[in-house]
Design an enzyme around this catalytic site. Structure first.
Site, PDB file in Angstrom:
ATOM      1  N   HIS A  90       0.811  -1.227   0.000  1.00 20.52           N
ATOM      2  CA  HIS A  90       0.000   0.000   0.000  1.00 20.52           C
ATOM      3  C   HIS A  90       0.840   1.271   0.000  1.00 20.52           C
ATOM      4  CE1 HIS A  90       0.829  -0.167   4.344  1.00 20.52           C
ATOM      5  NE2 HIS A  90       0.420   1.088   4.429  1.00 20.52           N
ATOM      6  N   ASP A  91       2.024   1.227   0.595  1.00 20.41           N
ATOM      7  CA  ASP A  91       2.856   2.428   0.705  1.00 20.41           C
ATOM      8  C   ASP A  91       3.971   2.474  -0.337  1.00 20.41           C
ATOM      9  OD1 ASP A  91       1.784   4.101   2.598  1.00 20.41           O
ATOM     10  OD2 ASP A  91       2.865   3.220   4.291  1.00 20.41           O
TER      11      ASP A  91
ATOM     12  N   LYS B 233       5.184   5.712  -1.393  1.00 19.69           N
ATOM     13  CA  LYS B 233       5.888   6.515  -0.389  1.00 19.69           C
ATOM     14  C   LYS B 233       7.393   6.538  -0.638  1.00 19.69           C
ATOM     15  CE  LYS B 233       3.975   7.229   3.934  1.00 19.69           C
ATOM     16  NZ  LYS B 233       3.552   6.818   5.281  1.00 19.69           N
TER      17      LYS B 233
ATOM     18  N   HIS C 117       1.175  10.213  -2.500  1.00 20.89           N
ATOM     19  CA  HIS C 117       1.796   8.883  -2.534  1.00 20.89           C
ATOM     20  C   HIS C 117       0.817   7.738  -2.821  1.00 20.89           C
ATOM     21  CE1 HIS C 117       0.743   8.219   1.806  1.00 20.89           C
ATOM     22  NE2 HIS C 117       0.826   6.946   1.469  1.00 20.89           N
TER      23      HIS C 117
ATOM     24  N   HIS D   9      -5.993   3.588   1.063  1.00 22.24           N
ATOM     25  CA  HIS D   9      -5.744   3.339   2.481  1.00 22.24           C
ATOM     26  C   HIS D   9      -5.801   4.600   3.348  1.00 22.24           C
ATOM     27  CE1 HIS D   9      -1.607   4.263   1.055  1.00 22.24           C
ATOM     28  NE2 HIS D   9      -1.378   4.667   2.290  1.00 22.24           N
ATOM     29  N   HIS D  10      -5.878   5.772   2.740  1.00 21.47           N
ATOM     30  CA  HIS D  10      -6.053   7.006   3.522  1.00 21.47           C
ATOM     31  C   HIS D  10      -7.424   7.642   3.300  1.00 21.47           C
ATOM     32  CE1 HIS D  10      -2.173   7.419   5.439  1.00 21.47           C
ATOM     33  NE2 HIS D  10      -1.543   7.228   4.292  1.00 21.47           N
TER      34      HIS D  10
ATOM     35  N   ASP E  47      -3.856  -0.010   8.555  1.00 16.84           N
ATOM     36  CA  ASP E  47      -2.771   0.952   8.369  1.00 16.84           C
ATOM     37  C   ASP E  47      -2.708   1.934   9.540  1.00 16.84           C
ATOM     38  OD1 ASP E  47      -0.767   2.565   6.877  1.00 16.84           O
ATOM     39  OD2 ASP E  47      -2.415   3.992   6.722  1.00 16.84           O
TER      40      ASP E  47
END
Length: 451
Positions: free
Chosen positions: A317-318, A321, A346, A370-371, A399
């Site tokens: 998911h990141d 980033k 990101h 996810h955010h 998360d």
């Protein structure tokens, strides 16, 4: 859904190479274009199929260890590690120069007084050889070990390990010289150099730089081969067109095989480690998020296949980033508006990278959301509850739980009770109540009885 024997290894690694370009501050597609250059040189040399296959995978993954030294780079310069990595790639850092001093001056301790910056620049200049050896050794050894973990063999690992050795012995990490440096490492060094300069300043300038460093950085015979290809316009043809991703997939290295379910999982786990290595504060964040997400999915009675999809999305998911410098990731104070804009971007990058992997289905969307929050107050798309699948809601909750349970540069690790209270305050407006209840059941269950 992803089944067994559906994803060709070279397609998955080519897609994930875009994430490595983010960490290096390179123009997107750098590893792929380097691969196209390198394979054209290999053709001209008439390399056997096994060597071509080794070179192909080594070029796609040549920067896979790059996140391992990002935090150290940040600690050394006190500035943007991605920008520094980008600028250093265009310099002949084995020789003192005004350009090298200027780069250090602009990147070291930005915003500090001239006295502090001068002291840091002088320190960096005095320790240049030691710092370079350490930095390159970290990324080279990590990259080689990752290649071994993926199962690509010792040839790929050795090619990555020796990539930054120089013909005259001035390179790192071991100062090898001449033909003691593996041939494939020498080809990879020429190929990556060609793309770095061609992408920034044009192929003509790249050839001039290559020629100037022949016999010092690069094997003179390989430079001669590159010049012959250039004179016949075959280097330009190697990276001609816009869809380099499609072209590199069409090269089809000799050892072709599709990945089993277990192998796809392993590559996801390895790239999660690459992501988390970027900062000392995220050393196990992706794996923790995946563990919690799978635990929630299990409590909700999801099938094994669906739990596996969620796990892969959580592990990766990141991945976007990797585009963030450690000046943001490790910052102790509040972020500026521009820094927040970079953070909010990101998840979009995560989706763009994961969309390139064939048969990944809903995984890119789950990872990218996810955010997001049920009330539409999340980012980057401001989606609301009706737009968010249950899988996305699970990963979002996992998360947050993982992040709150970990130390951050701006706060200490929170106790589990504090984490639960914070999450509960966002239920049901921002976080899904069914997922939250499933999280509580999971946390109370053996062997994860944490509250």
């Amino acid at each position: 859904m992803i089944g067994t024997h559906q994803i060709p290894m070279h397609e998955m690694l080519a897609a994930l190479s875009y994430a490595l370009d983010l960490t290096e501050g390179a123009i997107p597609g750098h590893a792929i274009r380097s691969c196209l250059y390198g394979m054209r040189i290999a053709d001209e040399l008439g390399l056997p199929e096994l060597d071509r296959t080794t070179l192909y995978y080594a070029l796609l993954l040549k920067d896979v260890g790059c996140s391992g030294n990002a935090a150290r780079m940040y600690s050394l310069i006190g500035g943007d590690d991605r920008r520094m990595k980008h600028d250093v790639r265009l310099l002949d850092w084995t020789r003192p120069s005004l350009a090298a001093f200027s780069t250090l001056w602009h990147q070291a301790l930005p915003g500090s007084s001239a006295i502090l910056r001068t002291g840091r620049v002088l320190k960096l200049a005095l320790d240049q050889n030691k710092n370079s050896r350490t930095m390159i050794a970290i990324r080279a050894e990590l990259g080689a070990n990752i290649a071994r973990k993926i199962g690509l063999g010792e040839g790929v690992a050795e090619t990555i390990l020796r990539l930054n050795e120089h013909w005259d012995g001035s390179g790192y990490p071991q100062g090898q010289r001449g033909q003691t440096i593996p041939l494939l490492s020498r080809i990879a060094a020429v190929a990556q150099h060609l793309d770095i300069f061609a992408s920034e300043t044009g192929l003509s300038r790249a050839m001039q730089e290559l020629t100037d460093r022949a016999g010092r950085w690069f094997d003179p015979e390989l430079v001669r081969v590159a010049r012959c290809l250039y004179s016949r316009s075959q280097l330009r043809a190697a990276v001609g067109g816009f869809d380099h991703f499609a072209r590199v997939k069409q090269l089809r290295p000799g050892t072709l095989r599709s990945l089993s379910t277990e192998e796809v999982d392993r590559i996801c786990e390895i790239f999660a480690e690459v992501i988390d290595a970027k900062s000392s504060f995220t050393r196990s964040h992706s794996s923790s998020t995946a563990r919690i997400a799978v635990g929630i999915a299990g409590e909700l009675g999801f099938t094994v296949q669906r739990r596996n999809r969620i796990r892969r999305a959580a592990l990766l998911h990141d991945i976007g980033k990797l585009s963030l410098p450690n000046t943001i990731l490790d910052k102790t104070g509040p972020l500026s508006p521009d820094e927040w804009d970079a953070v909010r971007a990101h998840p979009i990058l995560s989706r763009q990278i994961l969309d390139r992997i064939p048969h990944f289905g809903e995984i890119p969307a789950i990872a990218a959301q996810h955010h997001e929050k049920l009330d539409g107050g999340g980012y980057p798309f401001g989606l609301s509850g009706r737009d968010l699948s249950l899988d996305s809601r699970i990963v979002a909750l996992a998360d947050i739980f993982a992040a709150l349970s970990e130390k951050r540069p701006y706060r200490k690790t929170l106790e589990i009770g504090e984490v639960i209270n914070i999450l509960e305050s966002d239920v049901p407006n921002k976080l899904d109540p069914d997922c939250f209840e499933a999280l509580l059941r999971y946390l109370h269950s053996a062997p994860y009885a944490t509250i």
